[in-house]
Design an enzyme around this catalytic site. Structure first.
Site, PDB file in Angstrom:
ATOM      1  N   GLY A   1       0.828  -1.205   0.000  1.00 59.40           N
ATOM      2  CA  GLY A   1       0.000   0.000   0.000  1.00 59.40           C
ATOM      3  C   GLY A   1       0.861   1.253   0.000  1.00 59.40           C
ATOM      4  O   GLY A   1       0.545   2.249  -0.651  1.00 59.40           O
TER       5      GLY A   1
ATOM      6  N   TRP B   1       2.311   1.644  -3.397  1.00 58.59           N
ATOM      7  CA  TRP B   1       1.260   2.111  -4.324  1.00 58.59           C
ATOM      8  C   TRP B   1       1.313   3.627  -4.460  1.00 58.59           C
ATOM      9  O   TRP B   1       1.074   4.171  -5.527  1.00 58.59           O
ATOM     10  CB  TRP B   1      -0.112   1.670  -3.809  1.00 58.59           C
ATOM     11  CG  TRP B   1      -1.253   2.189  -4.627  1.00 58.59           C
ATOM     12  CD1 TRP B   1      -1.830   1.594  -5.710  1.00 58.59           C
ATOM     13  CD2 TRP B   1      -1.968   3.424  -4.434  1.00 58.59           C
ATOM     14  NE1 TRP B   1      -2.847   2.369  -6.201  1.00 58.59           N
ATOM     15  CE2 TRP B   1      -2.951   3.505  -5.438  1.00 58.59           C
ATOM     16  CE3 TRP B   1      -1.873   4.465  -3.515  1.00 58.59           C
ATOM     17  CZ2 TRP B   1      -3.828   4.578  -5.542  1.00 58.59           C
ATOM     18  CZ3 TRP B   1      -2.736   5.535  -3.617  1.00 58.59           C
ATOM     19  CH2 TRP B   1      -3.702   5.581  -4.618  1.00 58.59           C
ATOM     20  N   HIS B   2       1.665   4.312  -3.358  1.00 54.39           N
ATOM     21  CA  HIS B   2       1.671   5.770  -3.400  1.00 54.39           C
ATOM     22  C   HIS B   2       2.793   6.317  -4.271  1.00 54.39           C
ATOM     23  O   HIS B   2       2.661   7.416  -4.823  1.00 54.39           O
ATOM     24  CB  HIS B   2       1.810   6.344  -1.995  1.00 54.39           C
ATOM     25  CG  HIS B   2       0.554   6.249  -1.206  1.00 54.39           C
ATOM     26  ND1 HIS B   2       0.207   5.120  -0.497  1.00 54.39           N
ATOM     27  CD2 HIS B   2      -0.461   7.126  -1.024  1.00 54.39           C
ATOM     28  CE1 HIS B   2      -0.963   5.322   0.086  1.00 54.39           C
ATOM     29  NE2 HIS B   2      -1.393   6.519  -0.219  1.00 54.39           N
ATOM     30  N   GLY B   3       3.878   5.608  -4.361  1.00 53.69           N
ATOM     31  CA  GLY B   3       4.950   6.149  -5.171  1.00 53.69           C
ATOM     32  C   GLY B   3       6.214   5.340  -5.063  1.00 53.69           C
ATOM     33  O   GLY B   3       6.392   4.542  -4.141  1.00 53.69           O
TER      34      GLY B   3
ATOM     35  N   PHE C   1       0.199  10.217  -7.575  1.00 51.21           N
ATOM     36  CA  PHE C   1       0.183   8.780  -7.324  1.00 51.21           C
ATOM     37  C   PHE C   1      -0.595   8.064  -8.421  1.00 51.21           C
ATOM     38  O   PHE C   1      -0.711   6.910  -8.443  1.00 51.21           O
ATOM     39  CB  PHE C   1      -0.419   8.469  -5.954  1.00 51.21           C
ATOM     40  CG  PHE C   1       0.247   9.239  -4.827  1.00 51.21           C
ATOM     41  CD1 PHE C   1       1.614   9.424  -4.838  1.00 51.21           C
ATOM     42  CD2 PHE C   1      -0.485   9.787  -3.799  1.00 51.21           C
ATOM     43  CE1 PHE C   1       2.236  10.156  -3.833  1.00 51.21           C
ATOM     44  CE2 PHE C   1       0.120  10.505  -2.783  1.00 51.21           C
ATOM     45  CZ  PHE C   1       1.480  10.689  -2.807  1.00 51.21           C
TER      46      PHE C   1
END
Lengths: 477, 360
Positions: free
Chosen positions: A318, A321-323, A477
């Site tokens: 997770g 996932w943001h970067g 993102f």
């Protein structure tokens, strides 16, 4: 084309007029074209990625539904995973892994040629790839029937209000809303309008208002401990208002067109533990991760150790996932660690949400817990906002040296008056939702009171709209 | 539907009521001379013609910038009899703060200031050119370049690009010529008196507006149009938002590498400092360039743009970014200027430079 820009609202006005004039099927086609125009306004070249994802998942979903042999169904699912995660891998993570590989080799004394990958991150790619993946996974799990209408599916993937920053919708929610005729109502128009107004206040008045204070400290080479604390508190407010503001506008715009998008935030800073926080923060992502990753990994079915491992893996992914950056990995580890530690201490699930724990006797204790847990969340935001690993180390060191020389010196630029007023409004607004357990609590007000509240909110928006606006944080993102 | 219409109608009515209340409070506050920051907050959103008229009508108003910085007032003959080499400063408040601090450290330093609020390089360079006859051999000429003002190289007056404090003083625009030089387009208005006379001369006023519309990238109806709506505080807030948004967008467009409003600022700046140094040296004066980097990370990096030219041509310079990290929030006071401690540091560096140059 940002929600905070005049050109978006002109675009939306044109779309709305056409929408009202057209029958249902034509509405969908027009919305699809509008969505592509909206996305193409950033960079038309990346429309090809949306089209690729759309075509691949449409045909995979269709073929999977007709296929009864499990092994073949699995192969089809792998095609969908390969296309979507492959796109993410190339456009979002390849540069990061190449750079990390080069750095790693450097540690062992090798100096490979620097690998330069000037790959531009297509806006919203993490959102729409996860959305289409949920479609094929749901079909694979036989939880969903595929749609036959390619253009309806294309609209599900590209629907402009939530295309670039969510909420990450499930096909089971949005597709029926696309396929069936929608009714337009004055009531939905009004509620959508209020959502847009709250979203604009959150973004323009509060998030953009406090951003310069946050930026000044996080760009500063050697800020004091007090300034790091202030800046991180303000960043917690900024990211909440920025992201939930976007979601409010997305939901408001969709609602005005007769769509019902899922709620993405439920007053997250009223949480008192990590489990509750993740049921209130970025709900569409946290439920996605729960349903498609955590449960796929085994969830809590393999005993304590496996549960902690799965929690950690889910949150690390997770975070990634943001970067593509190490601070997001650290943030994921921190969140996974918090969830695992909380699970270890409390053991069982607890039901949480608005309207729960409203007993007055517990209010003071709960308020204290909220304030304390907010500090825990804020350290996570420090990891998230930091510009480098070195900055995380420096800032953490400064905070640990609590009360050291210079710790209490403060030079952080004060947020504008409008942002302070906006924060007071936000606290009252979120508190009202929390205590009444109803996001539309204002509908219970007498008409003149409600209108007065709207007028004050519009004036507040005008009062705070003088700050410099910036793109939504989650666009990256 | 009827209920929704009632809600909309009541909301509009309450908005008008709030606006009238705010208007009354602001009027009373101003009448009592209590023009605090909240009153100014609402005033910032007046149209540019509205602000200029208010300044003209009330010369004693706090922060009135109507008469400040005009080119004709910059050309003077002060300090012609000074014994030591005079420091002729062409800059803005940042440069004035540094050189005044230097004078504070050395009282006998002859200082001749030519500054405008937030003056862009086209102002400082043009005043240097126009002031040539007033300088003497041996003087030190300081050309100030402020990073936040670089986009205004595509403007003719602060009134078009500093929406909240639109001091009306004017300056030319310099554009690059294919042969390597610069072409200069002068504004038709060059003094406060000329500006005041426009009210009685609609033809000249129209010509001036036409010149701004033609030459100045920042001129816009969003900031100059429908001045009669200034009466409403709500409209002023909305205009402030639109106006600052417009200016920010144009600033970004001017320094963008390409696009309709892109301006070849790097080329022009390099030619300016080259020509500045050549002209000063031709008059036996000592050129010094001040590169003032402000705290805005979106600003042009002056050292990157001009460092190679200054070093390559051996032009003495003081770049604030070489001595103080512009990302350091502690280096600035709330209004964006450097702290007195930092100004003192820059002043000491400048004095060392002055001594070295004048000792040669």
């Amino acid at each position: 084309m940002l929600f905070t820009e005049l050109n978006f609202w002109i675009f939306f006005a044109v779309v709305s007029v056409l929408y009202v004039l057209l029958p249902h099927k034509a509405q969908n086609r027009m919305l699809l074209v509008a969505s592509y125009v909206f996305y193409g306004a950033w960079d038309w070249r990346f429309l090809s990625l949306i089209l690729l994802s759309t075509v691949a998942d449409y045909f995979v979903g269709f073929a999977m539904a007709r296929e009864n042999v499990q092994a073949r169904r699995k192969r089809l699912l792998w095609i969908s995973l390969a296309v979507n995660l492959g796109m993410l891998g190339i456009f979002k993570y390849l540069g990061f892994f190449a750079d990390s590989f080069t750095d790693l080799m450097g540690l062992f004394g090798y100096t490979p040629d620097p690998i330069t990958l000037a790959i531009v991150l297509p806006v919203g790619i993490s959102f729409y790839t996860f959305q289409t993946l949920s479609y094929t996974i749901d079909i694979y799990r036989r939880n969903l029937e595929p749609t036959r209408d390619f253009f309806d599916f294309a609209l599900f993937v590209a629907f402009f209000p939530q295309l670039v920053a969510g909420p990450i919708e499930r096909a089971s929610n949005l597709l029926p809303n696309i396929s069936a005729p929608r009714t337009l109502s004055w009531e939905a128009l009004g509620r959508g309008g209020v959502l847009c107004l709250t979203g604009l206040i959150k973004k323009i008045v509060i998030a953009d208002g406090v951003a310069p204070s946050v930026n000044a400290i996080y760009a500063s080479p050697d800020p004091s401990g007090l300034d790091i604390i202030f800046a991180t508190w303000l960043f917690a407010i900024q990211i909440y208002c920025d992201f939930s503001g976007y979601t409010d506008i997305a939901r408001g715009v969709a609602k005005m067109l007769g769509f019902r998008l899922m709620r993405n935030f439920a007053q997250p800073y009223f949480a008192i533990d990590p489990q509750e926080f993740w049921r209130r923060w970025h709900i569409s992502l946290s439920t996605w991760l729960r349903d498609y990753l955590y449960i796929s990994l085994g969830g809590n079915r393999g005993g304590r150790t496996a549960t902690y491992r799965n929690l950690m893996l889910t949150m690390v992914l997770g975070g990634i996932w943001h970067g593509a950056a190490w601070n997001f990995v650290l943030w994921g580890i921190y969140q996974g660690g918090l969830l695992a530690a909380h699970r270890a201490v409390t053991g069982a699930h607890k039901r949480v949400g608005e309207g729960v724990r409203r007993g007055r006797a517990h209010w003071l204790g709960r308020a204290l817990m909220i304030v304390l847990f907010f500090q825990v969340i804020c350290y996570g935001w420090l990891l998230f906002r930091a510009q480098s690993f070195d900055q995380i180390v420096d800032f953490t060191g400064t905070l640990i040296a609590f009360g050291a020389d210079g710790f209490w010196q403060s030079v952080i630029p004060a947020p504008p008056r409008a942002a302070i007023l906006g924060l007071i409004w936000l606290l009252l607004w979120d508190l009202a939702i929390e205590l009444r357990g109803n996001v539309r609590f204002y509908l219970a007000f007498p008409l003149p009171v409600r209108s007065a509240v709207y007028a004050v909110m519009i004036y507040l928006l005008a009062f705070g709209s003088t700050t410099e606006t910036s793109a939504f944080i989650y666009f990256q993102f | 539907m009827r209920q929704q219409i009632r809600v909309i109608g009541l909301t509009v009515a309450f908005l008008i009521l709030i606006d009238l209340t705010v208007m009354a409070i602001l009027t009373v506050a101003q009448a009592q001379g209590k023009a605090g920051s909240l009153v100014r907050y609402f005033e910032y959103g007046r149209s540019v013609p509205g602000k200029l008229k208010a300044w003209q009508d009330n010369p004693g108003t706090r922060g009135n910038l109507f008469d400040v910085g005009w080119p004709v007032d910059q050309i003077d003959d002060t300090l012609l009899e000074a014994e030591a080499p005079v420091v002729r400063v062409y800059g803005m408040s940042f440069v004035a703060n540094i050189t005044r601090t230097a004078k504070g450290l050395r009282e006998d330093l002859p200082l001749d200031l030519h500054t405008g609020p937030g003056a862009p390089p086209n102002f400082t360079y043009s005043v240097f050119l126009d002031d040539a006859a007033q300088r003497r051999a041996g003087d030190v000429a300081v050309l100030g370049i402020l990073s936040s003002s670089v986009p205004a190289m595509a403007a003719m007056s602060n009134r078009t690009w500093v929406f909240e404090q639109p001091s009306p003083y004017t300056y030319p625009i310099f554009r690059p010529l294919p042969d390597g030089g610069l072409t200069r387009v002068d504004p038709i208005i060059n003094s406060a008196d000329e500006e005041r006379s426009l009210a009685a001369d609609p033809v000249r006023a129209a010509a001036w507006r036409a010149q701004l519309r033609r030459e100045d990238v920042f001129y816009s109806p969003k900031t100059f149009g429908v001045a009669w709506l200034d009466a409403s505080p709500f409209v002023r807030l909305v205009r402030r938002s639109l106006g600052t948004g417009h200016v920010d967008a144009r600033k970004a467009a001017v320094i963008a590498p390409s696009g309709r409003h892109a301006f070849a600022y790097t080329t022009v700046l390099r030619r300016m400092v080259t020509e500045f140094a050549a002209q000063a040296r031709a008059q036996d004066q000592h050129p010094v360039v001040f590169l003032i980097q402000t705290r805005d990370p979106m600003d042009v990096d002056l050292l990157e743009a001009l460092g190679p030219t200054l070093v390559g041509q051996e032009i003495p310079y003081l770049a604030t970014a070489e001595h103080v990290d512009p990302r350091d929030a502690a280096a600035f006071i709330p209004d964006g200027h450097y702290t007195p401690e930092k100004d003192r540091r820059f002043a000491e560096i400048f004095l060392a430079l002055y001594d070295m140059l004048t000792a040669e």
